[in-house]
Write a protein that holds these residues in place. Structure first.
Motif, PDB file in Angstrom:
ATOM      1  N   GLN A 640       0.835  -1.201   0.000  1.00 28.27           N
ATOM      2  CA  GLN A 640       0.000   0.000   0.000  1.00 28.27           C
ATOM      3  C   GLN A 640       0.870   1.251   0.000  1.00 28.27           C
ATOM      4  N   TYR A 641       1.874   1.228   0.866  1.00 27.86           N
ATOM      5  CA  TYR A 641       2.752   2.396   1.004  1.00 27.86           C
ATOM      6  C   TYR A 641       3.502   2.667  -0.298  1.00 27.86           C
ATOM      7  N   ASP A 644       1.164   3.944  -3.116  1.00 27.51           N
ATOM      8  CA  ASP A 644       0.758   5.328  -2.896  1.00 27.51           C
ATOM      9  C   ASP A 644       1.893   6.288  -3.226  1.00 27.51           C
ATOM     10  N   ASN A 647       2.637   6.213  -7.095  1.00 32.36           N
ATOM     11  CA  ASN A 647       1.539   6.973  -7.722  1.00 32.36           C
ATOM     12  C   ASN A 647       1.555   6.837  -9.238  1.00 32.36           C
ATOM     13  N   ASN A 721       3.453   4.224   6.804  1.00 34.86           N
ATOM     14  CA  ASN A 721       2.119   4.587   6.318  1.00 34.86           C
ATOM     15  C   ASN A 721       1.566   5.804   7.046  1.00 34.86           C
ATOM     16  N   LEU A 724       1.927   9.157   5.382  1.00 34.42           N
ATOM     17  CA  LEU A 724       1.204   9.477   4.151  1.00 34.42           C
ATOM     18  C   LEU A 724      -0.024  10.327   4.462  1.00 34.42           C
ATOM     19  N   GLN A 727      -5.731   8.721   2.494  1.00 35.86           N
ATOM     20  CA  GLN A 727      -5.965   8.157   1.173  1.00 35.86           C
ATOM     21  C   GLN A 727      -7.454   8.184   0.869  1.00 35.86           C
TER      22      GLN A 727
END
Length: 735
Positions: A640-641, A644, A647, A721, A724, A727
């Motif tokens: 996920q990290y 993201d 991108n 995470n 960030l 999201q």
């Protein structure tokens, strides 16, 4: 001993270990210890006990060390009762005591007694000869060197002169001191050219005079013989009985008394020794002797024993005559020794023949090795009979190398150069078997601490080792503590002979080491997690890799359920949308049934992170399911990290395999200066793959993984995470 109490502190990295092993029902414990936890340290601690040395902490030697290993009564184990079997020790070999496996006690005792009887007779005989000859030399060596070509063939020398001694009537040289003549300095003089010339001239003249003698005859009746005859006749009462002696000297001469005979011999002797020319030769010899102060004793002795001079012309013959004279005087002792030697040799041959027909435990050990272990050589016992009879202390192994086409006998050093490491280890196992069998024969109560003995062996030899460990388990005097970091080996010995409740797993934490009852040894998925799939969320999540594995084998990777389960192990666009109801459906299609989970409306990813968070505070232990849940949660959070931060949806969608690796490669290129994040993500790639892609046939890697390491990694990934922004595309639920 029924119970083993182990209390350790600061022993080779074991901070603390306190455990009791109960052997009252079964005699073997198996301990699975992940790498770096305690296996080698525990083995070394027991090795110290067996060696009689103190234990310590190598890294922190100042820390106080405690080592109490005792039985149920509190009595500390003796060093003789412990044998540590290392994974491989090239130096370790069989010892003299292992050669007792060859011994037939009755035959050896009789053989040894024969030697004792001979040794006693020999000692008595040699003591008498030493007294007779007045020598300080080793008599057995002197006799052997005199009558044979070797200084070590004493009995051969005695047998060689047996007939000569039987026919020899007297001992004319028995009173001569051996060392006076057979001194190195004297012998050097006798070998000089001048002395040999003088002796030759003296002997020639002496022989000439002896030939002219009225009563003496060279070679048969000299004045020494005459004196011996006179003494013998007198000692036996010959003249007292009014007997007479008639001498043939051209005209008859009747001797009626010992004095008459002695006087006649004396006059005849003087007529020879006082000869002017002979005196001149003797004077020349004396003159030569006077020049050499190192032979004064010999010079003085020769002055009183002039009759020796002719014999000095032939030293080897003189040496033989001396020893035969000494032995003749002590003939009964010689005869006793020879008789016992012959009888013993006859019986020894019978004993050797009997020993050669016997099968010993050594052969049984060698057969075990030859039959069970797959190596390119066969073993034989080379000097078995000599060891049986005590003539040699240790057995020598013979090696026959076989490459499948031909055979060749080789010596051990050559063989060792040709063997692989695994084959050398197999030979090491042979030495272990020897040691075990010695203890078995002696009925010696022993605890064997077996430290990964099968490590790095191929499967054939690994199973041969397991079979032998099972043999050990059947002996009433033996107990075993089997240490291993190989889960397959651990699982196999449990299935063969170690009870499930005697299988332990080592867990290392900040306080020390605990040994917990093992779980999941035999197919944890079928015997535990599948049964609890609908009632235990953690075991349910841990089952995901197994279910995916089964679908892969039965339906293939194109199956929709395989893709859905993959989305629970790698972050995909639909990962957050998969619910427990979906997981129930996939499970029931694989295994049949209609059961549903109580949390069927909840997403699986949400449960993964909830359970991972709970694992952070769980009790320490083996924790199979905890490790898998943590690994899955770590992987999902890490991907996920990276997705993201990268991108780039087009790039992510193009990944068809090895997603974590592909994401990490892109991340390292795109964010090469973010070394802290890269470091954490590299740890993810190293620590989690085998755990997530676990299957029902192999799940050892997860056992070697520290629970604490996974907890720390999960927290580190969550920390990434947390940096960030919120999201919108996905809804993370990170602890």
């Amino acid at each position: 001993m029924n119970r083993l109490k182990i209390d350790l502190e600061n022993c080779y990295g074991i901070k603390k270990l306190n455990v009791v092993l109960d052997f009252s029902v079964r005699k073997a414990f198996a301990i699975y210890a992940p790498n770096g936890s305690m296996k080698s340290s525990l083995a070394q601690t027991f090795k110290d006990l067996a060696d009689g040395t103190t234990s310590k902490d190598r890294i922190f030697p100042a820390r106080p060390c405690t080592r109490n290993i005792a039985d149920e009564s509190g009595a500390l184990l003796s060093k003789e009762s412990v044998l540590v079997i290392r994974p491989y020790d090239e130096v370790f070999g069989h010892t003299e005591k292992t050669s007792t496996l060859l011994v037939d006690a009755k035959l050896r005792k009789e053989y040894e007694q024969l030697n004792v009887d001979i040794d006693k007779a020999q000692d008595t005989f040699l003591k008498a000869l030493k007294e007779q000859s007045k020598t300080k030399k080793d008599i057995a060596t002197e006799i052997a060197s005199t009558f044979t070509t070797s200084p070590n063939e004493f009995f051969k020398a005695l047998l060689r002169i047996e007939n000569e001694l039987q026919t020899q009537r007297d001992a004319p040289l028995a009173d001569i001191h051996y060392d006076t003549i057979f001194d190195d300095k004297v012998l050097s003089l006798l070998e000089t050219k001048d002395f040999k010339t003088l002796i030759a001239e003296y002997t020639k003249k002496y022989t000439e005079l002896l030939g002219k003698s009225t009563y003496f005859k060279r070679g048969t009746f000299n004045y020494y013989n005459a004196e011996t005859v006179a003494k013998s006749l007198a000692d036996n009462g010959f003249f007292d009985a009014s007997h007479t002696v008639n001498l043939n000297a051209g005209q008859p001469l009747v001797i009626t008394t010992q004095k008459q005979l002695v006087d006649l011999i004396s006059r005849e002797k003087e007529s020879i020794t006082n000869d002017k020319d002979l005196r001149k030769k003797f004077a020349e010899i004396e003159k030569l002797l006077n020049k050499n102060v190192t032979v004064r004793d010999f010079h003085a002795y020769l002055g009183d024993h002039e009759e020796l001079l002719p014999k000095l012309a032939d030293i080897p013959t003189l040496r033989e005559e001396l020893w035969k004279s000494y032995i003749k005087v002590r003939y009964p002792l010689y005869e006793d020794l020879i008789t016992k030697y012959r009888a013993a040799e006859k019986r020894k041959k019978e004993i050797v023949a009997a020993a050669n027909t016997q099968r010993t435990q050594w052969e049984a050990v060698i057969d075990i090795f030859n039959d069970r272990f797959v190596v390119p050589f066969k073993l034989t016992a080379k000097n078995r009979t000599a060891v049986i009879l005590g003539e040699e202390p240790m057995l020598t192994l013979g090696f026959t190398f076989d490459d499948g086409h031909e055979q060749a006998t080789v010596e051990k050093p050559t063989l060792m150069q040709a063997l692989s490491t695994g084959e050398k280890k197999a030979l090491y196992i042979l030495n272990i078997i020897f040691e075990v069998e010695v203890r078995r024969k002696a009925s010696q109560d022993t605890i064997f601490v077996v430290d990964d003995i099968a490590d790095s062996f191929d499967y054939k030899n690994k199973y041969a080792i397991i079979q032998y460990l099972q043999d050990i388990d059947e002996d009433p005097h033996f107990k075993q503590v089997i240490l291993t970091h190989n889960f397959d080996f651990f699982r196999t010995i449990q299935s063969r002979f170690v009870r499930y409740d005697h299988c332990l797993m080592a867990n290392k934490n900040t306080n020390g080491i605990t040994l917990d009852k093992a779980t999941g040894i035999q197919n944890v998925f079928v015997k535990d997690w599948k049964i609890n799939f609908f009632t235990n969320q953690r075991k349910r999540i841990a089952s995901i890799p197994f279910i995916r594995n089964i679908i892969e084998y039965t339906k293939g990777e194109q199956d929709a359920d395989f893709a859905a389960l993959t989305a629970l192990l790698h972050w995909k666009a639909n990962s957050w949308q998969i619910s427990h109801s979906d997981l129930d459906s996939m499970y029931n299609k694989v295994f049949g049934g209609t059961e549903v989970s109580p949390a069927s409306s909840k997403t699986v990813v949400e449960s993964i992170h909830e359970e991972a968070a709970a694992c952070l505070n769980a009790d320490t232990g083996i924790n199979f399911e905890n490790k898998i849940v943590l690994s899955i949660a770590i992987r999902l959070a890490a991907e996920q990290y990276m997705i993201d931060r990268i991108n780039d949806s087009e790039f992510v969608d193009s990944i068809t395999s090895n997603q974590t690796r592909a994401l990490l490669s892109r991340f390292r290129t795109q964010f090469k200066n973010d070394t802290a994040a890269v470091h954490v993500l590299q740890r993810v790639a190293l620590m989690t793959p085998e755990n997530i892609h676990l299957n029902s046939f192999m799940y050892e890697p997860i056992l070697d993984m520290s629970d604490e390491h996974l907890r720390k990694l999960y927290q580190d990934v969550n920390a990434l995470n947390a940096t960030l922004p919120k999201q919108t595309a996905v809804k993370p639920a990170l602890a």
